[in-house]
Design an enzyme around this catalytic site. Structure first.
Site, PDB file in Angstrom:
ATOM      1  N   GLU A  36       0.847  -1.193   0.000  1.00  0.00           N
ATOM      2  CA  GLU A  36       0.000   0.000   0.000  1.00  0.00           C
ATOM      3  C   GLU A  36       0.884   1.245   0.000  1.00  0.00           C
ATOM      4  OE1 GLU A  36      -3.486   0.777  -0.242  1.00  0.00           O
ATOM      5  OE2 GLU A  36      -2.455   2.705  -0.379  1.00  0.00           O
ATOM      6  N   HIS A 459     -43.860 -10.888  10.833  1.00  0.00           N
ATOM      7  CA  HIS A 459     -44.794  -9.759  10.830  1.00  0.00           C
ATOM      8  C   HIS A 459     -44.735  -9.044  12.176  1.00  0.00           C
ATOM      9  CE1 HIS A 459     -48.332  -7.389   9.958  1.00  0.00           C
ATOM     10  NE2 HIS A 459     -48.804  -7.717  11.151  1.00  0.00           N
TER      11      HIS A 459
HETATM   12  C1  LIG Z   1     -17.814   9.116  -1.315  1.00  0.00           C
HETATM   13  C2  LIG Z   1     -17.874   7.649  -1.625  1.00  0.00           C
HETATM   14  C3  LIG Z   1     -18.797   6.846  -0.974  1.00  0.00           C
HETATM   15  C4  LIG Z   1     -18.845   5.487  -1.236  1.00  0.00           C
HETATM   16  N1  LIG Z   1     -19.784   4.735  -0.585  1.00  0.00           N
HETATM   17  C5  LIG Z   1     -19.864   3.426  -0.848  1.00  0.00           C
HETATM   18  C6  LIG Z   1     -20.809   2.618  -0.160  1.00  0.00           C
HETATM   19  O1  LIG Z   1     -21.568   3.103   0.678  1.00  0.00           O
HETATM   20  N2  LIG Z   1     -20.854   1.299  -0.446  1.00  0.00           N
HETATM   21  C7  LIG Z   1     -20.029   0.739  -1.385  1.00  0.00           C
HETATM   22  O2  LIG Z   1     -20.130  -0.470  -1.610  1.00  0.00           O
HETATM   23  N3  LIG Z   1     -19.113   1.474  -2.042  1.00  0.00           N
HETATM   24  C8  LIG Z   1     -19.016   2.793  -1.796  1.00  0.00           C
HETATM   25  N4  LIG Z   1     -18.073   3.545  -2.444  1.00  0.00           N
HETATM   26  C9  LIG Z   1     -17.188   2.872  -3.421  1.00  0.00           C
HETATM   27  C10 LIG Z   1     -16.037   2.143  -2.701  1.00  0.00           C
HETATM   28  O3  LIG Z   1     -15.345   3.057  -1.882  1.00  0.00           O
HETATM   29  C11 LIG Z   1     -15.100   1.527  -3.719  1.00  0.00           C
HETATM   30  O4  LIG Z   1     -15.836   0.707  -4.596  1.00  0.00           O
HETATM   31  C12 LIG Z   1     -14.029   0.694  -3.042  1.00  0.00           C
HETATM   32  O5  LIG Z   1     -13.269   1.486  -2.160  1.00  0.00           O
HETATM   33  C13 LIG Z   1     -13.112   0.044  -4.078  1.00  0.00           C
HETATM   34  O6  LIG Z   1     -12.134  -0.710  -3.422  1.00  0.00           O
HETATM   35  P1  LIG Z   1     -10.758  -1.088  -4.153  1.00  0.00           P
HETATM   36  O7  LIG Z   1     -10.043  -1.991  -3.214  1.00  0.00           O
HETATM   37  O8  LIG Z   1     -11.015  -1.510  -5.525  1.00  0.00           O
HETATM   38  O9  LIG Z   1      -9.961   0.293  -4.289  1.00  0.00           O
HETATM   39  P2  LIG Z   1      -9.552   1.431  -3.260  1.00  0.00           P
HETATM   40  O10 LIG Z   1     -10.398   1.455  -2.073  1.00  0.00           O
HETATM   41  O11 LIG Z   1      -9.458   2.681  -4.066  1.00  0.00           O
HETATM   42  O12 LIG Z   1      -8.093   0.979  -2.781  1.00  0.00           O
HETATM   43  C14 LIG Z   1      -6.988   0.915  -3.636  1.00  0.00           C
HETATM   44  C15 LIG Z   1      -5.731   1.134  -2.824  1.00  0.00           C
HETATM   45  O13 LIG Z   1      -4.606   0.821  -3.630  1.00  0.00           O
HETATM   46  C16 LIG Z   1      -3.566   1.746  -3.370  1.00  0.00           C
HETATM   47  N5  LIG Z   1      -2.700   1.725  -4.569  1.00  0.00           N
HETATM   48  C17 LIG Z   1      -3.058   2.042  -5.838  1.00  0.00           C
HETATM   49  N6  LIG Z   1      -2.046   1.789  -6.668  1.00  0.00           N
HETATM   50  C18 LIG Z   1      -1.021   1.317  -5.910  1.00  0.00           C
HETATM   51  C19 LIG Z   1       0.286   0.872  -6.216  1.00  0.00           C
HETATM   52  N7  LIG Z   1       0.750   0.817  -7.476  1.00  0.00           N
HETATM   53  N8  LIG Z   1       1.078   0.456  -5.199  1.00  0.00           N
HETATM   54  C20 LIG Z   1       0.625   0.475  -3.911  1.00  0.00           C
HETATM   55  N9  LIG Z   1      -0.620   0.880  -3.573  1.00  0.00           N
HETATM   56  C21 LIG Z   1      -1.436   1.279  -4.565  1.00  0.00           C
HETATM   57  C22 LIG Z   1      -4.306   3.057  -3.158  1.00  0.00           C
HETATM   58  O14 LIG Z   1      -3.498   3.932  -2.384  1.00  0.00           O
HETATM   59  C23 LIG Z   1      -5.543   2.590  -2.395  1.00  0.00           C
HETATM   60  O15 LIG Z   1      -5.336   2.647  -1.009  1.00  0.00           O
HETATM   61  C24 LIG Z   1     -17.966   4.905  -2.185  1.00  0.00           C
HETATM   62  C25 LIG Z   1     -17.015   5.701  -2.840  1.00  0.00           C
HETATM   63  C26 LIG Z   1     -16.967   7.054  -2.559  1.00  0.00           C
HETATM   64  C27 LIG Z   1     -15.930   7.892  -3.256  1.00  0.00           C
END
Ligand SMILES: Cc1cc2nc3c(=O)[nH]c(=O)nc-3n(C[C@H](O)[C@H](O)[C@H](O)COP(=O)(O)OP(=O)(O)OC[C@H]3O[C@@H](n4cnc5c(N)ncnc54)[C@H](O)[C@@H]3O)c2cc1C
Ligand SMILES: NC(=O)c1ccc[n+]([C@@H]2O[C@H](COP(=O)([O-])OP(=O)(O)OC[C@H]3O[C@@H](n4cnc5c(N)ncnc54)[C@H](O)[C@@H]3O)[C@@H](O)[C@H]2O)c1
EC number: 1.8.1.4
Length: 475
Positions: A36, A459
């Protein structure tokens, strides 16, 4: 002789996708490391689901306590409701810190190595770590990419993070603008309109497409619009896009017709939230080192087993999950993809079933759905040669919703006329995000509405709205 790797599995990105994959990998006995570069927990924990739901919880209470006529029907009077913006913001910030700590500790407890670095695919089964000025290569039998996404800001919109901002800044709730324009009426636009309107801000929503909430089922979007937008006196523009946004005091927004691109109007507001979707964070991942080209909009191409694709071919030992794959940008979808990837890594062939993954917008009341909208079901039906039917039930006929005095809402079930198979379920109403899960299970098991009509619901519960809808389908 077997090659000896540093790890069985290396995961790039410790968001919910990477975290879900890591937990499952450990339970399958894999020696796992997670890389990360930013905040542990990624978007969901730090800038997404968690802080936004904390703000929605607090602002929702304010709305409820200020709704004197609703409280009066329950025999309650609450004089002078006041709130402290900073204390609400602190609630969200404290929750982020707590959940980030829990997530990190859960990985440590299970023996997952947490590597703080930027990770890149350096070749087959090789990851390059960039740590400060230093570089190091580690090897892994399998690699899962879960780099997530960042806010997408359309050209012409200038974000200064203060007067014009994305959800990354909005979740900090650093101030409450008197008048805020929200560009986009998707999930983020709707949830922040809920927060801001409850806390007394005047709101204008600008949506480029001809209807608000364009991705939701039309019947649900219509009713939700009535309750969440019209009754709250939120101003809206549809078929109009924000062509140019200039930060400052005031923020100047040039509006144009989405079809003709002709200038329509200019708004001067106190602040502007840009909620126009998210873009995958897939640059500088080293995919070129294994010959992988990103697909449309820069998503990582994958198949339903989460294997990364080079053209139509599977790239050995390389998997991708989460927002960066552009399938369903939801936290639980990302971790479900992570579990599927690990199952395949362990040699147990498993494909994801996107159609049974539910989604919810945590407005007051909530919107939830699973499966197809009516328009999508009709399209599928005409392609595959079947017709569809729909059935609806209303919260105003539900005893529990009436007891709560919150009977605005609808449940809609879409199913095949020939077989009765459920294709989609959509709910707008109190606790819709919780009620949806039985429909999700029904779709996962490809159940028929005729069978679901015999499922007994306790219910009085809100779940009986689905019971009623199923029964209406078979009378
Ligand atoms: C305001 C908001 C509200 C939301 N509410 C909801 C909700 O209520 N319910 C829901 O299901 N979803 C919600 N979402 C969507 C949800 O947050 C995302 O779908 C989810 O976080 C995706 O997870 P991920 O692991 O794919 O990516 P991310 O959470 O984006 O994590 C990816 C991580 O990888 C790291 N990274 C990237 N590239 C590299 C690299 N090359 N080397 C090392 N580290 C790296 C980044 O720093 C990051 O920490 C919301 C999104 C937003 C913006
Ligand atoms: N409760 C949840 O599960 C939840 C909450 C927040 C975010 N999310 C995830 O985050 C992602 C991003 O959310 P989002 O609301 O930013 O995106 P979205 O794709 O849901 O909605 C973006 C909206 O902005 C409109 N738009 C785009 N450019 C525009 C312009 N220039 N002018 C006017 N309108 C414009 C689009 O037509 C669309 O309706 C979503 O895909 C969702 O999966 C989920």
């Amino acid at each position: 002789m077997d090659h000896v790797f540093d790890y069985d599995l290396v995961i790039i990105g410790a968001g919910v996708g990477g975290h879900g994959a890591a937990l499952h990998a450990v339970s399958c006995g894999l020696k796992t490391a997670i890389i990360e570069a930013g905040d542990m927990g990624g978007t969901c924990v730090n800038r997404g689901c968690i802080p936004s739901k904390a703000l929605l919880a607090a602002s929702g209470r304010v709305r409820e306590l200020k709704d004197t006529s609703h409280l009066k029907t329950l025999g309650i009077q609450v004089p002078n409701v006041e709130f402290d913006r900073q204390a609400i913001a602190d609630h969200a910030n404290n929750l982020v810190a707590k959940i980030q700590g829990n997530l990190t500790n859960s990985l440590k407890r299970l023996g997952v190595d947490i590597i703080r670095a930027w990770g890149q695919v350096a070749g087959t089964q090789k990851v390059r770590l960039h740590m400060g000025g230093k570089e190091k290569i580690i090897t892994a039998k399998d690699i899962i990419l879960s780099p997530g996404s960042v806010p997408f800001v359309p050209p012409g919109i200038k974000v200064d993070g203060k007067t014009v901002f994305t959800s990354d800044q909005a979740i900090k709730l650093e101030f409450l603008p008197d008048w805020v324009a929200i560009i986009g009426s998707g999930y983020i636009g709707l949830e922040f309109a809920d927060i801001y309107s409850a806390l007394g801000c005047e709101i204008t929503i600008i949506e480029a497409l001809p209807q608000l909430m364009p991705t939701f089922d039309r019947d649900i979007a219509k009713l939700a619009e009535r309750t969440l937008i019209n009754l709250r006196d939120v101003e809206t523009y549809t078929g109009i896009y924000a062509k140019k946004v200039t930060p400052g005091s005031p923020v100047i927004i040039e509006l144009a017709d989405f079809k003709t691109k002709e200038c329509y109007n200019t708004l001067e507001v106190d602040a502007c939230l840009v909620a126009t979707g998210r873009a995958p964070k897939t640059q500088n991942l080293g995919l070129e080192n294994v010959g992988v080209e990103l697909c449309r909009h820069n998503y990582i191409p994958i198949n339903d087993n989460m294997a990364v694709l080079r053209g139509n071919e599977v790239v050995p030992y390389l998997w991708a999950i989460g927002d960066a794959t552009g399938k369903m940008m939801l936290a639980h979808a990302a971790s479900a993809q992570g579990i599927v990837a690990v199952e395949n890594i362990c040699g147990r062939s498993k494909a994801i079933d996107y159609i049974s993954i539910p989604a919810a917008a945590f407005t007051h009341p909530e919107i939830s759905y699973v499966g197809l909208t009516e328009a999508q079901a009709v399209e599928k039906g005409s392609a595959e040669g079947f017709t569809i039917k729909t059935t609806k039930s209303y919260f105003k006929g539900n005893s529990k919703a009436l007891a709560d005095g919150e009977a605005d809402g609808i449940a809609k079930v879409i199913y095949r006329q020939d077989t009765g198979e459920i294709l989609g379920v959509h709910i707008f109403g109190l606790h819709a995000s919780d009620i949806i899960h039985e429909a999700s299970a029904a779709i996962m098991n490809r159940q028929k509405v005729q069978d679901l009509a015999y499922l007994v619901h306790a219910h009085p519960t809100l779940s009986e709205v689905l019971d009623e809808a199923y029964k209406r389908a078979v009378v």
